[in-house]
Design a protein around this motif. Structure first.
Motif, PDB file in Angstrom:
ATOM      1  N   PRO A 242       0.805  -1.224   0.000  1.00  7.87           N
ATOM      2  CA  PRO A 242       0.000   0.000   0.000  1.00  7.87           C
ATOM      3  C   PRO A 242       0.836   1.270   0.000  1.00  7.87           C
ATOM      4  CG  PRO A 242      -0.657  -1.489   1.791  1.00  7.87           C
ATOM      5  CD  PRO A 242       0.640  -1.986   1.243  1.00  7.87           C
ATOM      6  N   THR A 243       2.136   1.162   0.267  1.00  3.49           N
ATOM      7  CA  THR A 243       2.987   2.341   0.281  1.00  3.49           C
ATOM      8  C   THR A 243       3.132   2.908  -1.131  1.00  3.49           C
ATOM      9  OG1 THR A 243       4.825   0.774   0.317  1.00  3.49           O
ATOM     10  CG2 THR A 243       4.299   1.860   2.378  1.00  3.49           C
ATOM     11  N   ALA A 244       3.734   4.100  -1.217  1.00  3.46           N
ATOM     12  CA  ALA A 244       3.750   4.840  -2.482  1.00  3.46           C
ATOM     13  C   ALA A 244       4.422   4.072  -3.614  1.00  3.46           C
ATOM     14  CB  ALA A 244       4.438   6.191  -2.275  1.00  3.46           C
ATOM     15  N   GLY A 245       5.468   3.298  -3.296  1.00  3.88           N
ATOM     16  CA  GLY A 245       6.129   2.519  -4.343  1.00  3.88           C
ATOM     17  C   GLY A 245       5.210   1.526  -5.017  1.00  3.88           C
ATOM     18  N   GLY A 246       4.207   1.051  -4.285  1.00  2.38           N
ATOM     19  CA  GLY A 246       3.250   0.110  -4.860  1.00  2.38           C
ATOM     20  C   GLY A 246       2.424   0.722  -5.977  1.00  2.38           C
ATOM     21  N   ALA A 247       2.298   2.048  -5.970  1.00  6.23           N
ATOM     22  CA  ALA A 247       1.542   2.710  -7.041  1.00  6.23           C
ATOM     23  C   ALA A 247       2.234   2.546  -8.378  1.00  6.23           C
ATOM     24  CB  ALA A 247       1.361   4.198  -6.716  1.00  6.23           C
ATOM     25  N   CYS A 248       3.557   2.477  -8.347  1.00  7.62           N
ATOM     26  CA  CYS A 248       4.311   2.299  -9.595  1.00  7.62           C
ATOM     27  C   CYS A 248       4.234   0.860 -10.083  1.00  7.62           C
ATOM     28  CB  CYS A 248       5.769   2.717  -9.381  1.00  7.62           C
ATOM     29  SG  CYS A 248       5.962   4.447  -8.925  1.00  7.62           S
ATOM     30  N   THR A 249       4.562  -0.088  -9.211  1.00  6.77           N
ATOM     31  CA  THR A 249       4.532  -1.497  -9.629  1.00  6.77           C
ATOM     32  C   THR A 249       3.119  -1.984  -9.881  1.00  6.77           C
ATOM     33  OG1 THR A 249       4.558  -2.176  -7.298  1.00  6.77           O
ATOM     34  CG2 THR A 249       6.674  -2.071  -8.438  1.00  6.77           C
ATOM     35  N   GLY A 250       2.137  -1.382  -9.198  1.00  8.57           N
ATOM     36  CA  GLY A 250       0.753  -1.831  -9.337  1.00  8.57           C
ATOM     37  C   GLY A 250       0.002  -1.227 -10.494  1.00  8.57           C
ATOM     38  N   THR A 251       0.672  -0.335 -11.254  1.00 11.32           N
ATOM     39  CA  THR A 251       0.006   0.289 -12.400  1.00 11.32           C
ATOM     40  C   THR A 251       0.870   0.354 -13.643  1.00 11.32           C
ATOM     41  OG1 THR A 251       0.740   2.531 -11.809  1.00 11.32           O
ATOM     42  CG2 THR A 251      -1.355   1.776 -10.871  1.00 11.32           C
ATOM     43  N   GLY A 252       2.193   0.235 -13.487  1.00 13.40           N
ATOM     44  CA  GLY A 252       3.085   0.385 -14.636  1.00 13.40           C
ATOM     45  C   GLY A 252       3.364   1.827 -14.985  1.00 13.40           C
ATOM     46  N   VAL A 253       3.171   2.739 -14.021  1.00 12.17           N
ATOM     47  CA  VAL A 253       3.520   4.145 -14.204  1.00 12.17           C
ATOM     48  C   VAL A 253       4.790   4.416 -13.412  1.00 12.17           C
ATOM     49  CG1 VAL A 253       2.827   6.532 -13.762  1.00 12.17           C
ATOM     50  CG2 VAL A 253       1.147   4.877 -14.590  1.00 12.17           C
ATOM     51  N   GLY A 254       5.790   4.973 -14.053  1.00 12.75           N
ATOM     52  CA  GLY A 254       7.079   5.173 -13.417  1.00 12.75           C
ATOM     53  C   GLY A 254       7.078   6.256 -12.351  1.00 12.75           C
ATOM     54  N   PRO A 255       8.022   6.185 -11.381  1.00 10.05           N
ATOM     55  CA  PRO A 255       8.028   7.133 -10.259  1.00 10.05           C
ATOM     56  C   PRO A 255       8.285   8.577 -10.665  1.00 10.05           C
ATOM     57  CG  PRO A 255      10.004   5.751 -10.247  1.00 10.05           C
ATOM     58  CD  PRO A 255       9.075   5.163 -11.256  1.00 10.05           C
ATOM     59  N   THR A 256       8.955   8.807 -11.782  1.00 13.18           N
ATOM     60  CA  THR A 256       9.233  10.183 -12.198  1.00 13.18           C
ATOM     61  C   THR A 256       7.977  10.923 -12.644  1.00 13.18           C
ATOM     62  OG1 THR A 256       9.781   9.416 -14.431  1.00 13.18           O
ATOM     63  CG2 THR A 256      11.614   9.673 -12.873  1.00 13.18           C
ATOM     64  N   LYS A 257       6.882  10.177 -12.839  1.00  8.16           N
ATOM     65  CA  LYS A 257       5.623  10.817 -13.266  1.00  8.16           C
ATOM     66  C   LYS A 257       4.731  11.177 -12.086  1.00  8.16           C
ATOM     67  CE  LYS A 257       5.510   8.942 -17.940  1.00  8.16           C
ATOM     68  NZ  LYS A 257       4.728   8.223 -18.973  1.00  8.16           N
ATOM     69  N   ILE A 258       5.133  10.793 -10.886  1.00  3.38           N
ATOM     70  CA  ILE A 258       4.320  11.074  -9.702  1.00  3.38           C
ATOM     71  C   ILE A 258       4.822  12.352  -9.039  1.00  3.38           C
ATOM     72  CG2 ILE A 258       3.710  10.260  -7.389  1.00  3.38           C
ATOM     73  CD1 ILE A 258       3.762   7.412  -8.588  1.00  3.38           C
ATOM     74  N   SER A 259       3.928  13.294  -8.833  1.00  2.00           N
ATOM     75  CA  SER A 259       4.322  14.620  -8.377  1.00  2.00           C
ATOM     76  C   SER A 259       3.882  14.950  -6.963  1.00  2.00           C
ATOM     77  CB  SER A 259       3.746  15.659  -9.342  1.00  2.00           C
ATOM     78  OG  SER A 259       2.369  15.385  -9.577  1.00  2.00           O
ATOM     79  N   CYS A 260       2.969  14.169  -6.395  1.00  2.00           N
ATOM     80  CA  CYS A 260       2.426  14.490  -5.084  1.00  2.00           C
ATOM     81  C   CYS A 260       2.014  13.197  -4.392  1.00  2.00           C
ATOM     82  CB  CYS A 260       1.219  15.422  -5.251  1.00  2.00           C
ATOM     83  SG  CYS A 260       0.426  15.959  -3.740  1.00  2.00           S
ATOM     84  N   VAL A 261       2.384  13.032  -3.122  1.00  3.08           N
ATOM     85  CA  VAL A 261       2.016  11.835  -2.361  1.00  3.08           C
ATOM     86  C   VAL A 261       1.317  12.295  -1.083  1.00  3.08           C
ATOM     87  CG1 VAL A 261       2.803   9.700  -1.296  1.00  3.08           C
ATOM     88  CG2 VAL A 261       4.028  10.618  -3.282  1.00  3.08           C
ATOM     89  N   ILE A 262       0.039  11.967  -0.977  1.00  6.14           N
ATOM     90  CA  ILE A 262      -0.805  12.439   0.123  1.00  6.14           C
ATOM     91  C   ILE A 262      -1.060  11.293   1.091  1.00  6.14           C
ATOM     92  CG2 ILE A 262      -3.012  13.502   0.723  1.00  6.14           C
ATOM     93  CD1 ILE A 262      -3.145  14.269  -2.355  1.00  6.14           C
TER      94      ILE A 262
END
Length: 427
Positions: A242-262
């Protein structure tokens, strides 16, 4: 800011559904990136309350495309039931997209989850019994069934046969249960193919294209940071990230495209299931928090364990997720306490510890060190700005912000969609 991650900063149940729904009208896509129907969100729209278990909260926002990413495990029966229930209430679910790479929860996963938890007895983890852990285990063991397999009967049958070869041995010889028939499982799964086919897509391509085109994508985590299989209170955790890194592996969107973590923070702390919980209250205050806060699991129906706010785990969540903002929820629940304790550190073996101990043993023996803040008695549910809050409520929020290591940009003062104070915009 085209891509945002929204996640739980405690043990889950922090009010992520409310936060996601609040942003849903301003984003183009809302994406679940991990977990299964063990993660429940309650969203209140007007006088209507919606309990979502598998679907992204964005399903309730017209104009928003809800997405189930590849990191989610999907029980097709639960998904279809949830879609049907929303449709009966007039919610348009036609825009939903499901990753063809998401793994399926099958009947044998649910069976194994329940019997293995009972077998553990006093050592049980406290799972929901919905097959999530066994489905993720099969994914890692490379014997999982994916959504795309529903559309190729030959591949589906081969995979089910391979999985049941070993699982039936375990069911029969270890748990004294009847073996599960391959034909029965294949027939049931094939029955979902036509109903799901219109939703399945290459969601990784869709989401990356959307971000490249300047559309806003919100990634929504289930559970919470302290339930992360790598960074949580292992083994009393969920089976995904559930941590922020899971958003990348769980969707196939790379970390450089994420701009805000709430990070979503409850103004106190709760958890469901077994495991350490330093600030847990087993007294009248704990029962009062549970009653006023309506602390019963959306998915499980289990009473949540309740305790005072823990700044140690809030700081930990800031660090492991790279949080840029906090959304503080349920501040209104604390109305009426004359004094409100806040855990600022732990005592372990006679020493003061201000960061989460890496050792499971130490965390189990952590005793909270509290600072007590003045409470308030005024009703805050009508507050529209930070200045509308009573002075002591303002001081409480400011203290939590200073202790937690990231700005509190929004405050929930009631369960409704409009009962939120926005301090800084996430978009």
């Amino acid at each position: 800011m085209p891509a945002l991650v929204l996640l739980g900063a405690q043990w889950g149940d922090e009010g992520k559904g409310k936060a996601t729904d609040l942003l849903g009208g301003s984003v183009d896509y809302v994406v679940r990136y991990q977990g299964g129907n063990n993660a429940g969100h309650t969203v209140v729209v007007g006088d209507q309350k919606y309990a979502l278990h598998l679907l992204p909260s964005g399903i309730l926002s017209p104009g928003c495309t809800p997405v189930i990413g590849n990191g989610v495990v999907v029980d097709p029966a639960v998904l279809l039931s949830e879609l049907s229930g929303l449709a009966e209430r007039g919610v348009d679910t036609s825009k939903l997209l499901i990753s063809g790479n998401a793994h399926l929860i099958t009947p044998y996963h649910t069976t194994l989850d329940k019997v293995s938890e009972r077998f553990l007895g006093k050592r049980k983890i406290g799972t929901t019994g919905r097959g999530i852990g066994p489905a993720y285990a099969d994914k890692i063991n490379r014997v999982g069934i994916r959504v795309q397999d529903l559309f190729d009967e030959s591949i589906l049958r081969q995979k089910v046969e391979a999985a049941l070869d070993s699982k039936n041995q375990v069911l029969a010889k270890l748990y004294n249960r009847r073996a599960i028939a391959v034909d029965q499982v294949v027939e049931e799964l094939l029955g979902y193919a036509d109903q799901l086919s219109g939703y399945v897509a290459d969601t990784t391509l869709v989401l990356n294209n959307a971000i490249d085109q300047g559309q806003v994508v919100l990634f929504e985590g289930g559970q919470g940071t302290l339930l992360d299989v790598d960074h949580g209170t292992y083994p009393f955790v969920t089976s995904s990230n559930p941590t922020a890194g899971g958003a990348c592996t769980g969707t196939g969107v790379g970390p450089t495209k994420i701009s805000c973590v709430i990070g979503i923070l409850k103004a106190y702390t709760t958890r469901v299931g077994a495991g350490p919980f330093p600030t847990e209250l087993l007294d009248e205050d704990g029962e009062k928090l549970r009653t006023i806060g309506g602390e019963r699991g959306v998915t499980t129906g289990r009473d949540r364990r309740c305790g005072w706010f823990d700044a140690v785990i809030a700081r930990y969540a800031t660090r492991v997720n790279g949080l840029t903002d906090f959304f503080l929820t349920k501040l209104d629940v604390l109305t009426g306490w004359e004094r409100i304790p806040v855990c600022v550190a732990y005592e372990i073996d006679g020493k003061r510890v201000e960061e989460l101990p890496y050792s499971q043993t130490d965390f189990h023996h952590a005793t909270p060190i509290y600072e007590t803040l003045p409470g308030w008695s005024e009703d805050i549910t009508q507050a529209k700005t930070f200045d509308d809050l009573p002075k002591n409520a303002q001081k409480y929020v400011q203290a939590l912000e200073e202790m937690s290591g990231a700005p509190i940009s929004a405050i929930g003062v009631g369960p409704g969609r409009d009962e939120t104070i926005q301090i800084n915009s996430f978009l």
